[in-house]
Design an enzyme around this catalytic site. Sequence first.
Site, PDB file in Angstrom:
ATOM      1  N   ARG A  53       9.882   5.684  -2.670  1.00 51.17           N
ATOM      2  CA  ARG A  53      10.235   6.815  -3.815  1.00 51.17           C
ATOM      3  C   ARG A  53      11.603   7.257  -3.890  1.00 51.17           C
ATOM      4  O   ARG A  53      11.965   7.419  -2.682  1.00 51.17           O
ATOM      5  CB  ARG A  53       9.452   7.773  -3.705  1.00 51.17           C
ATOM      6  CG  ARG A  53       7.721   7.827  -3.811  1.00 51.17           C
ATOM      7  CD  ARG A  53       7.188   8.933  -4.410  1.00 51.17           C
ATOM      8  NE  ARG A  53       5.409   8.541  -4.388  1.00 51.17           N
ATOM      9  CZ  ARG A  53       4.890   9.093  -3.468  1.00 51.17           C
ATOM     10  NH1 ARG A  53       5.329   9.765  -2.509  1.00 51.17           N
ATOM     11  NH2 ARG A  53       3.433   8.771  -3.551  1.00 51.17           N
ATOM     12  N   GLU A  75      -4.224   8.023  18.379  1.00 54.10           N
ATOM     13  CA  GLU A  75      -4.844   6.505  18.119  1.00 54.10           C
ATOM     14  C   GLU A  75      -3.933   5.309  18.751  1.00 54.10           C
ATOM     15  O   GLU A  75      -2.827   5.378  18.568  1.00 54.10           O
ATOM     16  CB  GLU A  75      -4.849   6.468  16.535  1.00 54.10           C
ATOM     17  CG  GLU A  75      -5.049   5.070  16.130  1.00 54.10           C
ATOM     18  CD  GLU A  75      -5.359   4.898  14.435  1.00 54.10           C
ATOM     19  OE1 GLU A  75      -5.144   6.060  13.802  1.00 54.10           O
ATOM     20  OE2 GLU A  75      -5.283   3.743  13.888  1.00 54.10           O
ATOM     21  N   ARG A  85       0.815  -1.149   0.017  1.00 52.92           N
ATOM     22  CA  ARG A  85       0.020  -0.183  -0.109  1.00 52.92           C
ATOM     23  C   ARG A  85       0.658   1.292  -0.173  1.00 52.92           C
ATOM     24  O   ARG A  85       0.402   2.171  -0.312  1.00 52.92           O
ATOM     25  CB  ARG A  85      -0.955   0.010   1.241  1.00 52.92           C
ATOM     26  CG  ARG A  85      -1.842  -1.064   1.261  1.00 52.92           C
ATOM     27  CD  ARG A  85      -2.605  -0.981   2.728  1.00 52.92           C
ATOM     28  NE  ARG A  85      -3.295   0.326   3.223  1.00 52.92           N
ATOM     29  CZ  ARG A  85      -4.697   0.774   2.991  1.00 52.92           C
ATOM     30  NH1 ARG A  85      -5.243  -0.092   2.183  1.00 52.92           N
ATOM     31  NH2 ARG A  85      -4.986   1.947   3.272  1.00 52.92           N
ATOM     32  N   ARG A 107      -0.437   6.792  16.169  1.00 52.89           N
ATOM     33  CA  ARG A 107      -0.423   7.968  15.417  1.00 52.89           C
ATOM     34  C   ARG A 107      -1.255   8.928  16.210  1.00 52.89           C
ATOM     35  O   ARG A 107      -2.234   8.641  17.106  1.00 52.89           O
ATOM     36  CB  ARG A 107      -0.733   7.873  13.752  1.00 52.89           C
ATOM     37  CG  ARG A 107      -2.021   7.285  13.604  1.00 52.89           C
ATOM     38  CD  ARG A 107      -2.405   6.996  12.244  1.00 52.89           C
ATOM     39  NE  ARG A 107      -3.065   6.076  12.074  1.00 52.89           N
ATOM     40  CZ  ARG A 107      -3.629   5.355  10.769  1.00 52.89           C
ATOM     41  NH1 ARG A 107      -3.000   5.660   9.643  1.00 52.89           N
ATOM     42  NH2 ARG A 107      -4.539   4.522  10.837  1.00 52.89           N
ATOM     43  N   TYR A 136      -9.321  -5.397   3.045  1.00 49.00           N
ATOM     44  CA  TYR A 136      -8.787  -3.984   3.413  1.00 49.00           C
ATOM     45  C   TYR A 136      -8.725  -3.096   2.179  1.00 49.00           C
ATOM     46  O   TYR A 136      -7.505  -2.778   1.494  1.00 49.00           O
ATOM     47  CB  TYR A 136      -7.051  -4.166   3.782  1.00 49.00           C
ATOM     48  CG  TYR A 136      -6.190  -3.320   4.322  1.00 49.00           C
ATOM     49  CD1 TYR A 136      -6.937  -2.045   4.618  1.00 49.00           C
ATOM     50  CD2 TYR A 136      -5.077  -3.384   4.931  1.00 49.00           C
ATOM     51  CE1 TYR A 136      -6.291  -0.816   5.204  1.00 49.00           C
ATOM     52  CE2 TYR A 136      -4.147  -2.575   5.511  1.00 49.00           C
ATOM     53  CZ  TYR A 136      -4.760  -1.108   5.756  1.00 49.00           C
ATOM     54  OH  TYR A 136      -4.021  -0.445   6.312  1.00 49.00           O
ATOM     55  N   ASP A 149      -9.940   0.684   0.359  1.00 48.32           N
ATOM     56  CA  ASP A 149     -10.149   2.137   0.700  1.00 48.32           C
ATOM     57  C   ASP A 149     -11.413   2.853   0.109  1.00 48.32           C
ATOM     58  O   ASP A 149     -12.141   1.723  -0.377  1.00 48.32           O
ATOM     59  CB  ASP A 149      -8.861   3.207  -0.008  1.00 48.32           C
ATOM     60  CG  ASP A 149      -7.592   2.650   0.753  1.00 48.32           C
ATOM     61  OD1 ASP A 149      -7.537   2.200   1.907  1.00 48.32           O
ATOM     62  OD2 ASP A 149      -6.604   2.809  -0.234  1.00 48.32           O
ATOM     63  N   ARG A 179      -8.513  -6.167  13.512  1.00 47.34           N
ATOM     64  CA  ARG A 179      -8.136  -5.113  14.303  1.00 47.34           C
ATOM     65  C   ARG A 179      -9.054  -3.647  14.338  1.00 47.34           C
ATOM     66  O   ARG A 179      -9.529  -3.631  13.588  1.00 47.34           O
ATOM     67  CB  ARG A 179      -6.702  -4.573  13.702  1.00 47.34           C
ATOM     68  CG  ARG A 179      -5.700  -5.663  13.417  1.00 47.34           C
ATOM     69  CD  ARG A 179      -5.232  -6.089  14.735  1.00 47.34           C
ATOM     70  NE  ARG A 179      -4.427  -5.235  15.520  1.00 47.34           N
ATOM     71  CZ  ARG A 179      -4.279  -5.272  16.728  1.00 47.34           C
ATOM     72  NH1 ARG A 179      -4.645  -6.240  17.703  1.00 47.34           N
ATOM     73  NH2 ARG A 179      -3.434  -4.402  17.686  1.00 47.34           N
TER      74      ARG A 179
HETATM   75  N1  UDP Z   1       2.979   1.324   8.060  1.00 48.86           N
HETATM   76  C1  UDP Z   1       4.428   1.410   8.723  1.00 48.86           C
HETATM   77  N2  UDP Z   1       4.763   2.618   8.982  1.00 48.86           N
HETATM   78  C2  UDP Z   1       4.002   3.657   8.787  1.00 48.86           C
HETATM   79  C3  UDP Z   1       3.174   3.705   7.893  1.00 48.86           C
HETATM   80  C4  UDP Z   1       2.409   2.345   7.778  1.00 48.86           C
HETATM   81  O1  UDP Z   1       4.833   0.140   9.218  1.00 48.86           O
HETATM   82  O2  UDP Z   1       4.513   4.788   9.208  1.00 48.86           O
HETATM   83  C5  UDP Z   1       2.684  -0.110   7.710  1.00 48.86           C
HETATM   84  C6  UDP Z   1       1.644  -0.856   8.547  1.00 48.86           C
HETATM   85  O3  UDP Z   1       2.020  -1.998   8.645  1.00 48.86           O
HETATM   86  C7  UDP Z   1       0.513  -0.403   8.373  1.00 48.86           C
HETATM   87  C8  UDP Z   1       0.634  -0.659   6.503  1.00 48.86           C
HETATM   88  O4  UDP Z   1       1.941  -0.071   6.265  1.00 48.86           O
HETATM   89  O5  UDP Z   1      -0.576  -1.283   8.486  1.00 48.86           O
HETATM   90  C9  UDP Z   1      -0.413   0.368   5.860  1.00 48.86           C
HETATM   91  O6  UDP Z   1      -0.442   1.517   6.009  1.00 48.86           O
HETATM   92  P1  UDP Z   1      -1.432   2.730   5.641  1.00 48.86           P
HETATM   93  O7  UDP Z   1      -1.075   3.998   5.876  1.00 48.86           O
HETATM   94  O8  UDP Z   1      -1.750   2.442   4.299  1.00 48.86           O
HETATM   95  O9  UDP Z   1      -2.520   2.303   6.763  1.00 48.86           O
HETATM   96  P2  UDP Z   1      -4.105   2.816   7.035  1.00 48.86           P
HETATM   97  O10 UDP Z   1      -3.789   4.323   6.761  1.00 48.86           O
HETATM   98  O11 UDP Z   1      -5.000   2.160   6.243  1.00 48.86           O
HETATM   99  O12 UDP Z   1      -3.950   2.849   8.563  1.00 48.86           O
END
Ligand code: UDP
Length: 381
Positions: free
Chosen positions: A182, A309, A178, A287, A357, A359, A256
Amino acid sequence: MDLQGLKFLVVGAGFYGSVIARKIAEELEENVLVIDQRMHIGGNSYSEIDPQTGIEVHTCGSHIFHTSNSKVMGFLKPFMSLNGYRHRVLTCYRNQIYSMPINLMTINSFFKKNFSPEEAQSFLRGLIQREKITNPANLEDKAVSLIGRELYEAFIKGYTAKQWQTSPRELPADIITRLPVRYSYSDRYFSDVYEGIPLEGYGRVFKKMLKHPLISLQLGVDFMQLKSRIPADTRIVYSGPIDRFYNYRMGRLGWRSARFEKECFEKDDFQGTSVMNYADEEIPHLRIHEFKHFHPERQYSGRTIIFKEYAKSATENDALYYPVNTENDKKLFKKYERLAEKENKVLFGGRLGKYVYADMHQVIEMALHTFETKIRNKNEP
Ligand code: UDP
């Protein structure tokens, strides 16, 4: 509730259910009843104005709308206009702030280098080759094969451990894909053509979508309590958890959930950005969301709201957020899917109904597709 003669019942007023209900009402010109167990529409995408501060709060955590699908945008046009917000995420690791997803800024700051894009790529390639991963089939191997062990351990390992509380070797690789990697300074979280936050807020988007003379809405209604009274001819679009539909008879799918701690401050800005991730495993929150940054076009001053969170496993009464999708979950879902295929009056969809999962835009795509292929055609004489 009178269910006599009910032709369509939609279970769940999130994006999946709301889009389908709107299509049924508008295009088939049929009555449709939408029910939701919660006391609000919009599912996990819901937002509302906080009465104390006037700030639009995403009650289930930040939701940023993005898509490259013009059909999805076409459908949403009467209900939603996006502002100019572009999502950028920062992550805090060992008290230093870095850019996410991993980009040239992250790589150079972390390794204290001044690599060009090519140099960064060849440097990381060296780290990755050292690992000798040939078939990255789980989250850890996939992440290490994309960014090397050092960046994985700093930015992914701790965050993922907190979010999933499942070994990253048991989690599917696609969770990590996901996030892009870059080798440029481009730090946009998403790369879609359309991106933003609804100018009117998600809550009002859902209100408009469900406001139609042929749609009736009943909140606080549990489908399982209603199930035995539904007429045999009623077609059901079910976007609740598929295992619950079958009374968990073959077991529970892993999910989860999340818990949010709200704090309000008498200042303009708490963290200077909308979402700050916390990568260290020792820091208990995952976060911090600061919602005012999602609406640069609105005038907010003097106060701000944050949500801290905390990830948690989903128990009986928790809202479901993320499907864990271990190999066992996949096998279990297949069993429920086989039962679902035998239903001729029930369609399953959405994140909960399909155990995906997905969006928001992907859920809308699914809903539009289901309507065209399974509802509109079947409705024809
Ligand atoms: N992830 C991570 N570190 C970060 C952000 C994301 O390890 O700083 C990993 C983590 O396993 C997460 C996955 O990448 O479940 C997908 O992140 P995304 O931001 O897409 O999650 P969402 O916004 O759906 O919670």
